[in-house]
Design a protein around this motif. Structure first.
Motif, mmCIF file in Angstrom:
data_model
loop_
_atom_site.group_PDB
_atom_site.id
_atom_site.type_symbol
_atom_site.label_atom_id
_atom_site.label_comp_id
_atom_site.label_asym_id
_atom_site.label_seq_id
_atom_site.Cartn_x
_atom_site.Cartn_y
_atom_site.Cartn_z
ATOM 1 N N LYS A 104 0.936 -1.195 0.020
ATOM 2 C CA LYS A 104 -0.117 -0.206 -0.117
ATOM 3 C C LYS A 104 0.986 1.264 0.039
ATOM 4 N N VAL A 105 0.387 2.335 -0.427
ATOM 5 C CA VAL A 105 0.852 3.496 -0.156
ATOM 6 C C VAL A 105 1.196 3.947 0.990
ATOM 7 N N VAL A 106 2.442 4.041 1.683
ATOM 8 C CA VAL A 106 2.757 4.337 3.081
ATOM 9 C C VAL A 106 3.684 5.565 3.440
ATOM 10 N N ASP A 107 3.468 6.267 4.180
ATOM 11 C CA ASP A 107 4.325 7.634 3.949
ATOM 12 C C ASP A 107 5.450 7.671 5.116
ATOM 13 N N VAL A 108 5.759 6.144 5.414
ATOM 14 C CA VAL A 108 7.045 6.256 6.420
ATOM 15 C C VAL A 108 7.911 5.161 5.611
ATOM 16 N N GLU A 109 9.213 5.485 6.040
ATOM 17 C CA GLU A 109 10.389 4.500 5.509
ATOM 18 C C GLU A 109 10.721 3.628 6.984
ATOM 19 N N ILE A 110 10.787 2.429 6.559
ATOM 20 C CA ILE A 110 11.317 1.636 7.784
ATOM 21 C C ILE A 110 12.559 0.848 7.568
ATOM 22 N N LEU A 111 13.463 1.077 8.748
ATOM 23 C CA LEU A 111 14.592 0.441 9.101
ATOM 24 C C LEU A 111 14.508 -0.783 9.557
ATOM 25 N N LEU A 112 15.215 -1.973 9.499
ATOM 26 C CA LEU A 112 14.828 -3.150 10.002
ATOM 27 C C LEU A 112 15.825 -4.021 10.361
ATOM 28 N N SER A 113 16.150 -4.588 11.449
ATOM 29 C CA SER A 113 16.974 -5.579 11.716
ATOM 30 C C SER A 113 16.551 -6.750 12.160
ATOM 31 N N ILE A 114 17.079 -7.909 11.754
ATOM 32 C CA ILE A 114 16.407 -9.223 11.929
ATOM 33 C C ILE A 114 17.678 -10.244 12.777
ATOM 34 N N THR A 115 17.390 -11.233 13.431
ATOM 35 C CA THR A 115 18.115 -12.120 13.842
ATOM 36 C C THR A 115 17.331 -13.362 14.194
ATOM 37 N N HIS A 116 17.910 -14.589 14.337
ATOM 38 C CA HIS A 116 17.212 -15.688 14.543
ATOM 39 C C HIS A 116 18.422 -17.001 14.875
ATOM 40 N N ILE A 117 18.073 -17.508 15.929
ATOM 41 C CA ILE A 117 18.679 -18.606 16.283
ATOM 42 C C ILE A 117 17.801 -20.164 16.300
ATOM 43 N N GLU A 118 18.231 -21.169 16.906
ATOM 44 C CA GLU A 118 17.481 -22.390 16.787
ATOM 45 C C GLU A 118 16.150 -22.216 17.503
ATOM 46 N N ASP A 119 15.989 -21.598 18.552
ATOM 47 C CA ASP A 119 14.678 -21.487 19.432
ATOM 48 C C ASP A 119 13.614 -20.211 18.931
ATOM 49 N N TYR A 120 14.430 -19.068 18.578
ATOM 50 C CA TYR A 120 13.660 -17.667 18.724
ATOM 51 C C TYR A 120 14.293 -16.855 17.273
ATOM 52 N N ALA A 121 13.162 -15.829 16.953
ATOM 53 C CA ALA A 121 13.575 -15.160 15.914
ATOM 54 C C ALA A 121 13.130 -13.681 16.471
ATOM 55 N N VAL A 122 14.020 -12.549 16.193
ATOM 56 C CA VAL A 122 13.670 -11.364 16.690
ATOM 57 C C VAL A 122 13.819 -10.241 15.907
ATOM 58 N N ALA A 123 12.871 -9.414 15.728
ATOM 59 C CA ALA A 123 13.129 -8.249 14.556
ATOM 60 C C ALA A 123 12.934 -6.790 15.469
#
Ligand SMILES: CC(C)(COP(=O)(O)OP(=O)(O)OC[C@H]1O[C@@H](n2cnc3c(N)ncnc32)[C@H](O)[C@@H]1OP(=O)(O)O)[C@@H](O)C(=O)NCCC(=O)NCCS
Length: 117
Positions: free
Chosen positions: A90-109
């Motif tokens: 959709k047209v959205v008026d924000v820019e997103i900065l994103l970081s991701i990490t994951h190990i065997e049991d959990y994922a975080v963003a």
């Protein structure tokens, strides 16, 4: 100008169980084909899928839930460098900065929303 920040954590097992139970239908309700294609071949598929789920939730938090956005309106992809980024259906008026990490049991963003000031 930063207008919001969001973080989310997802248990990999929870995503795996949902797929075992609901199959492709679960994946297709949340993810777009272009998000699945690059991650569908590796042993870390469930980790990477959970991370993208966490990323979508983090983006929604960063946008303060003000916009009527569905999870599928948020598209999580990777640059050539491997760094994740977020685009929208959709047209959205924000820019997103994103970081991701994951190990065997959990994922975080973590997502930061910025607007041109
Ligand atoms: C990019 C880097 C920081 C990723 O570290 P990592 O511990 O393997 O990554 P994590 O498991 O925490 O997170 C993986 C996520 O990082 C993100 N990522 C990958 N490359 C990235 C980059 N260039 N920039 C930002 N994020 C990146 C991706 O989203 C990835 O998940 P995805 O592939 O499912 O999208 C690491 O590979 C790197 O280049 N480190 C530089 C330091 C170094 O070379 N150390 C080795 C000598 S000690």
């Amino acid at each position: 100008m930063v207008v919001g920040v969001g973080i989310d954590i997802v248990k990999i097992e929870k995503i795996k169980k949902s797929i075992d139970r609901w199959g492709e239908g679960f994946i297709n309700r949340i993810f777009n084909p272009e998000e699945i294609k690059p991650i569908n071949h590796g042993k870390m598929f469930y980790q990477r899928l959970a991370a993208r789920f966490a990323a979508k939730e983090a983006v929604i938090k960063a946008m303060s839930k003000n916009l009527p956005l569905a999870l599928k309106d948020i598209v999580i992809l990777n640059k050539e460098s491997g760094a994740p980024y977020c685009s929208f259906k959709k047209v959205v008026d924000v820019e997103i900065l994103l970081s991701i990490t994951h190990i065997e049991d959990y994922a975080v963003a973590c997502a930061v929303a910025q607007k041109e000031s």
